[in-house]
Design a protein around this motif. Structure first.
Motif, short mmCIF file in Angstrom:
data_model
loop_
_atom_site.label_atom_id
_atom_site.label_comp_id
_atom_site.label_asym_id
_atom_site.label_seq_id
_atom_site.Cartn_x
_atom_site.Cartn_y
_atom_site.Cartn_z
N VAL B 131 45.87 37.20 28.96
CA VAL B 131 47.22 36.70 28.72
C VAL B 131 47.11 35.24 28.88
CG1 VAL B 131 49.38 36.75 30.09
CG2 VAL B 131 48.19 38.81 29.98
N ALA B 132 46.13 34.85 29.77
CA ALA B 132 45.91 33.38 29.70
C ALA B 132 45.59 32.77 28.32
CB ALA B 132 44.77 32.97 30.51
N ALA B 133 44.85 33.27 27.48
CA ALA B 133 44.46 33.09 26.13
C ALA B 133 45.68 32.87 25.22
CB ALA B 133 43.39 33.81 25.75
N ASP B 134 46.55 33.73 25.48
CA ASP B 134 47.72 33.87 24.78
C ASP B 134 48.67 32.49 24.76
OD1 ASP B 134 47.14 36.01 23.47
OD2 ASP B 134 48.38 37.54 24.91
N VAL B 135 48.64 32.13 26.06
CA VAL B 135 49.29 30.94 26.13
C VAL B 135 48.44 29.59 26.12
CG1 VAL B 135 51.09 32.02 27.55
CG2 VAL B 135 49.26 30.88 28.76
N GLY B 136 47.25 29.73 25.64
CA GLY B 136 46.44 28.75 25.30
C GLY B 136 45.82 28.03 26.70
N LEU B 137 45.49 28.98 27.60
CA LEU B 137 44.69 28.67 28.84
C LEU B 137 43.41 29.24 28.81
CD1 LEU B 137 47.62 28.83 31.55
CD2 LEU B 137 46.32 26.80 30.77
N ASP B 138 42.59 28.61 29.52
CA ASP B 138 40.84 29.22 29.49
C ASP B 138 40.97 30.11 30.43
OD1 ASP B 138 38.20 29.86 30.05
OD2 ASP B 138 37.81 27.69 29.18
N GLY B 139 41.02 31.35 30.36
CA GLY B 139 40.97 32.51 31.15
C GLY B 139 39.81 32.49 32.20
N GLU B 140 38.56 32.22 31.87
CA GLU B 140 37.50 31.84 32.61
C GLU B 140 37.55 31.01 33.62
OE1 GLU B 140 35.10 34.49 32.63
OE2 GLU B 140 36.50 35.28 30.92
N LYS B 141 38.04 29.77 33.18
CA LYS B 141 38.14 28.59 34.07
C LYS B 141 39.28 28.88 35.27
CE LYS B 141 37.07 24.26 31.58
NZ LYS B 141 37.62 23.38 30.81
N LEU B 142 40.24 29.73 34.83
CA LEU B 142 41.36 29.79 35.71
C LEU B 142 40.93 30.88 36.96
CD1 LEU B 142 44.71 30.71 33.81
CD2 LEU B 142 43.94 28.68 34.87
N LEU B 143 40.09 31.69 36.36
CA LEU B 143 39.64 32.69 37.36
C LEU B 143 38.57 31.98 38.24
CD1 LEU B 143 39.50 35.89 35.00
CD2 LEU B 143 40.91 35.65 37.15
N ALA B 144 37.89 31.06 37.73
CA ALA B 144 36.99 30.43 38.57
C ALA B 144 37.75 29.60 39.62
CB ALA B 144 36.01 29.71 37.87
N ARG B 145 38.59 28.84 39.14
CA ARG B 145 39.20 28.06 40.12
C ARG B 145 40.12 28.71 41.37
NH1 ARG B 145 40.90 24.80 43.13
NH2 ARG B 145 42.59 23.37 42.81
N ILE B 146 40.42 30.04 41.00
CA ILE B 146 41.19 30.56 42.01
C ILE B 146 40.25 31.14 43.29
CG2 ILE B 146 42.98 31.53 40.84
CD1 ILE B 146 41.86 34.44 40.85
N GLU B 147 39.07 30.79 43.18
CA GLU B 147 38.26 31.08 44.35
C GLU B 147 38.08 29.87 45.00
OE1 GLU B 147 36.81 33.92 44.69
OE2 GLU B 147 37.70 34.77 42.74
N ASP B 148 38.55 28.84 44.80
CA ASP B 148 38.59 27.56 45.74
C ASP B 148 39.71 27.63 46.75
OD1 ASP B 148 36.74 26.59 43.93
OD2 ASP B 148 38.10 25.68 42.68
N GLN B 149 39.06 27.18 47.92
CA GLN B 149 40.00 27.25 49.12
C GLN B 149 41.43 26.61 48.93
OE1 GLN B 149 39.06 29.58 51.51
NE2 GLN B 149 40.95 29.41 52.38
N ASP B 150 41.33 25.52 48.25
CA ASP B 150 42.65 24.72 48.09
C ASP B 150 43.87 25.69 47.40
OD1 ASP B 150 41.12 24.27 46.08
OD2 ASP B 150 42.46 22.73 45.45
N ILE B 151 43.32 26.38 46.51
CA ILE B 151 44.21 27.30 45.68
C ILE B 151 44.81 28.42 46.60
CG2 ILE B 151 44.68 29.04 43.87
CD1 ILE B 151 44.78 26.70 42.57
N LYS B 152 43.76 29.08 47.37
CA LYS B 152 44.41 30.12 48.35
C LYS B 152 45.13 29.51 49.25
CE LYS B 152 39.61 32.33 47.64
NZ LYS B 152 38.45 32.98 48.42
N ASN B 153 44.91 28.33 49.80
CA ASN B 153 46.01 27.99 50.77
C ASN B 153 47.34 27.53 50.07
OD1 ASN B 153 43.72 27.65 52.56
ND2 ASN B 153 43.30 25.59 52.41
N ARG B 154 47.39 27.12 49.09
CA ARG B 154 48.64 26.86 48.48
C ARG B 154 49.56 27.95 48.34
NH1 ARG B 154 47.90 23.65 43.22
NH2 ARG B 154 46.04 22.98 44.35
#
Lengths: 195, 195
Positions: B131-154
């Protein structure tokens, strides 16, 4: 052939009050008729395992604001009564006794106003008699009539019928095989009437 | 100054999906802007003692018909997914990661369609990446990013903020001190925006 919308209501429900101020207009502007059907919300809750929406504190707080917002939207008077909840068994049986005299809607509307706009405890026989007099009915006669078993049975039958159709709360609507729950479904009902 | 409507949504909620198809139009035609705010419905339920509306069998049966009726009313696709409910923690964090790249709305809309119209399990990382690719986003990068604590906190902060404002379900809206719950409150929101 004119379409008939069954409108199941209990005087104890503020959302049924709100719907009662709109349902006839919604029907009239779409060539349909609303058939007002007294039922007992307590009986519906018991049959379905449902309960008062105010169980969750945040939901109860929101409900107060939500009811005010709807009444402003509709332009109808509303004030949450100090005496809440009421036992609506007697008032609902009185609606059925008024129906026999062709005055169901008039009495129900007057009772709704008395309780949800003016805060009068409509489970009190003296209040019932006063409201009945206001719409030209003999309160003493109505209150005597609701002791008869056939009136009691009729309220039970209306409630059971609604539950069979799928009711779990109030107001509840039935239109040609389709069911709707809540004042907030009037736009969907109107859309269905137009189709 | 343009009014801003905060729209708290969880991808797991069908009523939030329905609202998501209308909220931008409601705002646009009243000179307002919707600010999409990812939050976690599970967290809201936990904080307020609320639970899934489908607990009552009659209510669950009605909900299926109700969702169909709303989708027909709005003219948007809808099919109840076989894979339900989902754990929306990852998908909601992905929304926040997409927000950093200026594509929150695009991703959320694509995820809603993927789940509530096409039935794809959007809690599956492979589906998320597609789905990310369909809207021009890099899915692998997004999935890596959500492991970061600041995203979890937000995500936790958005959820706590909604609860502080009075949320107990989804979708939840906040407009200049007023709160609204449910897709079915969009007419009230529109009325408030007009005032």
């Amino acid at each position: 052939m004119s379409k008939v919308l069954d409108f199941y209501f209990d005087l104890a429900s503020p959302y049924a009050y709100l719907a009662s101020t709109q349902v006839d207009d919604v029907c009239a502007r779409n060539g349909a008729t609303a058939r007002w059907r007294p039922f007992l919300l307590g009986g519906v809750f018991k049959a379905t395992g449902n309960e008062m929406p105010a169980r969750i504190p945040a939901k109860a707080a929101y409900m107060q604001r939500d009811l005010q917002a709807w009444s402003a939207f509709y332009g109808v008077p509303f004030a949450f009564p100090a005496h809440f909840p009421i036992n609506s068994v007697k008032p609902m049986r009185v609606c059925l006794a008024a129906e026999e005299q062709g005055k169901l809607r008039e009495l129900a509307e007057a009772m709704y106003r008395a309780y949800w706009a003016e805060g009068n405890p409509i489970d009190d026989p003296a209040v019932i008699a006063e409201v009945a007099a206001d719409v030209g009915l003999d309160g003493e006669k109505l209150l005597a009539r609701i002791e008869d078993q056939d009136i009691k049975n009729r309220l039970k039958e209306n409630t059971e019928e609604a539950v069979r159709l799928g009711a779990f709360g109030a107001p509840f609507f039935h239109l040609d095989g389709q069911i709707f729950w809540g004042n907030d479904r009037l736009p969907l009902i109107e859309h269905t009437l137009k189709c």
